[in-house]
Every structure is written in C-alpha cells, then in structure tokens.
Design an enzyme around this catalytic site. Structure first.
Site, short mmCIF file in Angstrom:
data_model
loop_
_atom_site.label_atom_id
_atom_site.label_comp_id
_atom_site.label_asym_id
_atom_site.label_seq_id
_atom_site.Cartn_x
_atom_site.Cartn_y
_atom_site.Cartn_z
N TRP A 21 0.84 -1.47 -0.08
CA TRP A 21 -0.08 0.09 0.16
C TRP A 21 0.92 1.22 -0.05
O TRP A 21 0.45 2.31 -0.71
CB TRP A 21 -0.96 0.07 1.27
CG TRP A 21 -1.79 1.10 1.62
CD1 TRP A 21 -2.23 2.08 0.59
CD2 TRP A 21 -2.33 1.43 2.64
NE1 TRP A 21 -3.02 3.04 1.10
CE2 TRP A 21 -3.15 2.50 2.45
CE3 TRP A 21 -2.29 1.09 3.80
CZ2 TRP A 21 -3.83 3.34 3.65
CZ3 TRP A 21 -3.02 1.57 5.01
CH2 TRP A 21 -3.94 2.86 4.61
N TYR A 52 -3.35 2.17 -4.87
CA TYR A 52 -2.51 2.58 -4.08
C TYR A 52 -1.52 3.53 -4.90
O TYR A 52 -0.91 3.17 -5.89
CB TYR A 52 -1.63 1.33 -3.53
CG TYR A 52 -2.43 0.42 -2.61
CD1 TYR A 52 -3.74 0.78 -2.08
CD2 TYR A 52 -1.97 -0.84 -2.08
CE1 TYR A 52 -4.40 -0.41 -1.33
CE2 TYR A 52 -2.76 -1.69 -1.48
CZ TYR A 52 -3.88 -1.48 -1.16
OH TYR A 52 -4.65 -2.40 -0.04
N ARG A 125 -13.61 -3.58 -3.12
CA ARG A 125 -14.53 -3.17 -2.48
C ARG A 125 -15.99 -3.65 -3.20
O ARG A 125 -15.91 -3.46 -4.49
CB ARG A 125 -14.73 -1.62 -1.81
CG ARG A 125 -13.74 -1.30 -0.74
CD ARG A 125 -13.93 0.07 -0.41
NE ARG A 125 -12.80 0.11 0.84
CZ ARG A 125 -13.03 -0.24 2.22
NH1 ARG A 125 -14.18 -1.00 2.57
NH2 ARG A 125 -12.16 -0.07 2.98
N ASN A 155 -13.27 -6.52 1.86
CA ASN A 155 -14.32 -6.07 2.31
C ASN A 155 -15.60 -6.07 1.97
O ASN A 155 -16.65 -5.28 1.84
CB ASN A 155 -14.04 -4.17 2.03
CG ASN A 155 -12.58 -3.85 2.39
OD1 ASN A 155 -12.30 -3.84 3.39
ND2 ASN A 155 -11.65 -3.57 1.48
N SER A 206 -4.13 -4.45 7.61
CA SER A 206 -3.68 -3.60 8.81
C SER A 206 -3.88 -4.36 10.04
O SER A 206 -4.41 -3.99 10.83
CB SER A 206 -4.51 -2.32 8.72
OG SER A 206 -4.29 -1.61 7.83
N LEU A 208 -1.56 -4.41 12.40
CA LEU A 208 -1.20 -3.63 13.43
C LEU A 208 -2.16 -2.33 13.58
O LEU A 208 -1.83 -1.29 14.10
CB LEU A 208 0.41 -3.26 13.35
CG LEU A 208 1.40 -4.50 13.18
CD1 LEU A 208 2.65 -3.96 12.94
CD2 LEU A 208 0.97 -5.43 14.39
N GLY A 210 -2.59 -0.21 11.20
CA GLY A 210 -2.23 0.55 10.39
C GLY A 210 -1.23 1.47 11.25
O GLY A 210 -0.97 2.74 11.03
N GLY A 255 2.48 -4.11 6.72
CA GLY A 255 2.91 -3.01 5.80
C GLY A 255 4.14 -2.09 6.28
O GLY A 255 3.89 -1.19 5.62
N1 LIG Z 1 -8.15 -4.41 1.44
C1 LIG Z 1 -8.15 -3.16 1.80
O1 LIG Z 1 -9.19 -2.41 1.71
C2 LIG Z 1 -6.90 -2.77 2.40
C3 LIG Z 1 -6.55 -1.54 3.36
C4 LIG Z 1 -5.51 -1.23 3.98
C5 LIG Z 1 -4.44 -2.23 3.76
N2 LIG Z 1 -4.48 -3.29 3.00
C6 LIG Z 1 -3.35 -4.12 2.91
O2 LIG Z 1 -2.90 -4.33 3.97
C7 LIG Z 1 -1.57 -3.98 4.14
C8 LIG Z 1 -1.16 -3.55 5.39
O3 LIG Z 1 -1.64 -2.41 5.85
P1 LIG Z 1 -0.95 -1.27 7.00
O4 LIG Z 1 0.50 -0.79 6.32
O5 LIG Z 1 -2.04 -0.45 7.23
O6 LIG Z 1 -0.44 -2.50 7.87
P2 LIG Z 1 -0.17 -2.39 9.33
O7 LIG Z 1 1.03 -3.42 9.24
O8 LIG Z 1 -1.18 -2.72 10.25
O9 LIG Z 1 0.60 -0.85 9.57
C9 LIG Z 1 1.89 -0.36 9.06
C10 LIG Z 1 1.89 0.80 9.91
O10 LIG Z 1 2.31 0.70 11.25
C11 LIG Z 1 3.74 1.17 11.49
N3 LIG Z 1 4.36 0.39 12.25
C12 LIG Z 1 4.82 -0.94 11.96
N4 LIG Z 1 5.53 -1.51 13.09
C13 LIG Z 1 5.91 -0.46 13.84
C14 LIG Z 1 6.58 -0.23 15.13
N5 LIG Z 1 7.44 -1.17 15.48
N6 LIG Z 1 6.62 0.95 15.69
C15 LIG Z 1 5.75 2.34 15.08
N7 LIG Z 1 4.98 1.95 13.95
C16 LIG Z 1 5.24 0.93 13.44
C17 LIG Z 1 4.39 1.39 9.96
O11 LIG Z 1 5.26 2.28 9.89
P3 LIG Z 1 6.68 2.11 9.27
O12 LIG Z 1 6.37 1.72 7.92
O13 LIG Z 1 7.43 3.24 9.67
O14 LIG Z 1 7.02 0.87 9.91
C18 LIG Z 1 2.88 1.77 9.20
O15 LIG Z 1 2.70 2.98 9.20
C19 LIG Z 1 -1.24 -2.98 2.83
O16 LIG Z 1 -0.08 -2.70 2.35
C20 LIG Z 1 -2.39 -3.56 1.71
O17 LIG Z 1 -1.59 -4.44 1.36
C21 LIG Z 1 -5.59 -3.62 2.15
#
Ligand SMILES: NC(=O)c1ccc[n+]([C@@H]2O[C@H](COP(=O)([O-])OP(=O)(O)OC[C@H]3O[C@@H](n4cnc5c(N)ncnc54)[C@H](OP(=O)(O)O)[C@@H]3O)[C@@H](O)[C@H]2O)c1
Length: 291
Positions: A21, A52, A125, A155, A206, A208, A210, A255
């Site tokens: 993403w 994205y 979606r 979703n 997400s 974590l 997000g 992510g």
């Molecule tokens: N289907 C859908 O509608 C949908 C919607 C959203 C996402 N997605 C998918 O899900 C994937 C993951 O989403 P996500 O990026 O929201 O996932 P996530 O892993 O829940 O959150 C990642 C966020 O957490 C931060 N983070 C991770 N480890 C950390 C730590 N130890 N300390 C502080 N911050 C930390 C990251 O920052 P850093 O990068 O700085 O580590 C990033 O901003 C996306 O890439 C996409 O493929 C799908």
C-alpha cells in the site's frame, strides 16, 4: 516455516503476507530491498492494488508501478511470490465492478506490474450498483484468459461474497477483511466462519491497525503488553500472533516500510499464544468477559 494453502487452490504461502500500500513513496531500489527481505522472511504473499498511490505524487497505479519496476529489474522474484492485486475502486465513483471497467483495470494492472498474470485478482470493495452476475462475468473471463489464476474479494460481507460466488465458475480462494487486535469484526461478522465453511483463506489487512497499536493506550494495548512480557516478545508481534491464533488460519498482511521491522515481524509466526491469551485480547476489546 509452516505454509498455508490458499483456499482449495494449489497455492501455498508463508503465514504472514507483505502489503505494498505504501510503496508509491519508495524508489524501485528501496522497494526491491523490501520485497527481497519479505520473501527471505517467508512472506511469499505479496499484496497490492491499483488504487495504491492515489493521493501521492505518483497517483493511481503508483504502487503497482514501483512493484513492476522491481520485477523488471529482478524478474526472478516473480516466481518466488504469490502476487495478489485488487481493482474496482475508481477515484470518483467510487466503486466500479462493471464488466468493462474490470477488464480494462486488470490489463492496466498487468502492464504496470510487468507480468502476464496475477495469482489472485481481488475485488477491492463491493460495488453496490453493479449486479454480482456482471462482476462475475468479468472475473470468469479473466480466469479463462489466464490473466488471473484465482479470484478473491476484499471488504465484502459474507452475503456479498456468497452472492458473487453463485455466479463464478471458480471458487473464491481469499477474502480480505480488516483484522487486528483493535478491529475484531471478522471474529463475529461471519467472515472467518465462511472461510472455514468453504476452505477459503482470510488475509487480514492492517494487522497492526495501520500503526494505531503504537499510538493508542487502552485495555487491548495493556493486554498485548502484558502478554508480550510473558513471551519475551513485543506488542506488535503479539498483535500479529493474535490474528494468526484463530482456527481459520488467517494470514495477516503487514505494511511496514522498514526492512528491520519486516525481519522482526517474521518472529511473530513462532509466537504461540495460549487460548486464554487469545481470549484475554478478545475480552479486552469487548470490554466484558466472554458470555
Ligand atoms: N483491502 C483493503 O481495503 C486494504 C486496506 C488497507 C491495507 N490493505 C493491505 O494491508 C497492508 C498492510 O496495511 P498497513 O500498512 O495499514 O498495515 P499495518 O502493518 O497494520 O500498519 C503499518 C503501519 O504501522 C507502522 N509500524 C509498524 N511497525 C511499527 C513499530 N514497531 N513502531 C511504530 N510503527 C510501526 C508502519 O510504519 P513504518 O512503515 O514506519 O514501519 C506503518 O505506518 C497494505 O499494504 C495493503 O496490502 C488492504
């Protein structure tokens, strides 16, 4: 490392997936390192979407373009991953799963990703204005043409998934709901039960929340921290382990854009929560003991 089968397909992937993403902000070189790191850690499911990049300087398609640049430079990586993309969000409408839109969308995704097929094409979606039969006709044709090997949804409610499935020639192998310790709807909305009914695999987005698990302080966070101490682990890895502890074998899609965090997250696959710890996290979220 344990592998998880995707639906009843012959595809299997590592227990944690990697999502692109936030890739539109990366150079191809940076993205190459992240993808290699994820693959080396067994995160063989790579998830992206055509939308994205919207809102970033690259715009719609930006993240797929960066991943395509990685695959252009390192074509050998393509065979090491199960590549999943999504289509069906149009920046204006905002959802479009009509036949013509989807058939054009997949061609554009394949062009940007520099590949002749994706392993999973997911409807991002549900589009309430298009009949499921019409959406299914596009998905059936993509599979027939070899552009998509398999179909997934994201979703979608269980009812929407079943309605689409009724018109498809192939089984939906994945559903992608939001799922984390801070967003536990799939435990109760039937999504994970439907997965077990049909052998489909849930890909939790997400996991974590997000990044919210690092900025909030509530009962769920306190419970994650307490369990982390017991396991000599971290809040984030307990949060990931939580999503992997359900009987449906959910694959969380992380992510982070930091390679060291990708490497550290892989350790979550080895954290085995007790059932009591799983329910502690559920109860902290519910704010009340299990009935
Ligand atoms: N289907 C859908 O509608 C949908 C919607 C959203 C996402 N997605 C998918 O899900 C994937 C993951 O989403 P996500 O990026 O929201 O996932 P996530 O892993 O829940 O959150 C990642 C966020 O957490 C931060 N983070 C991770 N480890 C950390 C730590 N130890 N300390 C502080 N911050 C930390 C990251 O920052 P850093 O990068 O700085 O580590 C990033 O901003 C996306 O890439 C996409 O493929 C799908």
């Amino acid at each position: 490392m344990t592998k998880i089968s995707l639906g009843k397909s012959s595809l299997s992937v590592g227990p944690i997936g990697y999502g692109c993403w936030r890739f539109a902000q990366s150079t191809a070189k940076e993205a190459d390192l992240k993808i290699r790191t994820a693959l080396d850690c067994g995160m063989t499911l790579i998830d992206t979407a055509d939308i994205y990049g919207l809102g970033e300087p690259t715009g719609f398609g930006g993240a797929e373009t960066v991943l395509g640049d990685v695959l252009k430079t390192s074509p050998n990586l393509r065979g090491q991953m199960v590549l999943a993309t999504k289509g069906g969000i149009d920046a204006v409408r905002p959802y479009d799963s009509s036949y013509d839109y989807l058939m054009t969308a997949i061609d554009n995704s394949l062009m940007r990703l520099r590949t002749d097929h994706v392993d999973i094409y997911q409807i991002h979606r549900p589009d309430l204005t298009t009949a499921m039969a019409e959406t299914a006709r596009a998905l059936n044709d993509m599979v027939k043409m070899g552009k998509a090997k398999h179909i997934g949804v994201s979703n979608f409610t269980v009812a929407q998934t079943r309605a689409l499935q009724a018109h498809l020639d192939t089984q939906i192998i994945t559903t992608q709901p939001e799922f984390s310790a801070l967003h536990q709807d799939p435990l109760t909305d039937g999504t994970l039960d439907w997965c077990q009914e049909t052998s489909a695999t849930a890909l939790g987005w997400s996991p974590l929340a997000g990044g919210r698990i690092f900025s909030e302080n509530n009962d769920v966070i306190k419970t994650l921290d307490r369990i982390a101490k017991t396991h000599n682990s971290t809040r984030s890895n307990i949060a990931l382990a939580f999503t992997m502890s359900h009987g449906a074998d959910v694959i969380p899609i992380i992510g982070t854009q930091k390679t060291e965090r990708i490497i550290d997250s892989a350790k979550a696959a080895h954290v085995l929560l007790t059932a009591r710890e799983f329910y502690d996290i559920v109860e902290a979220y519910r704010g009340t003991p299990m009935p």
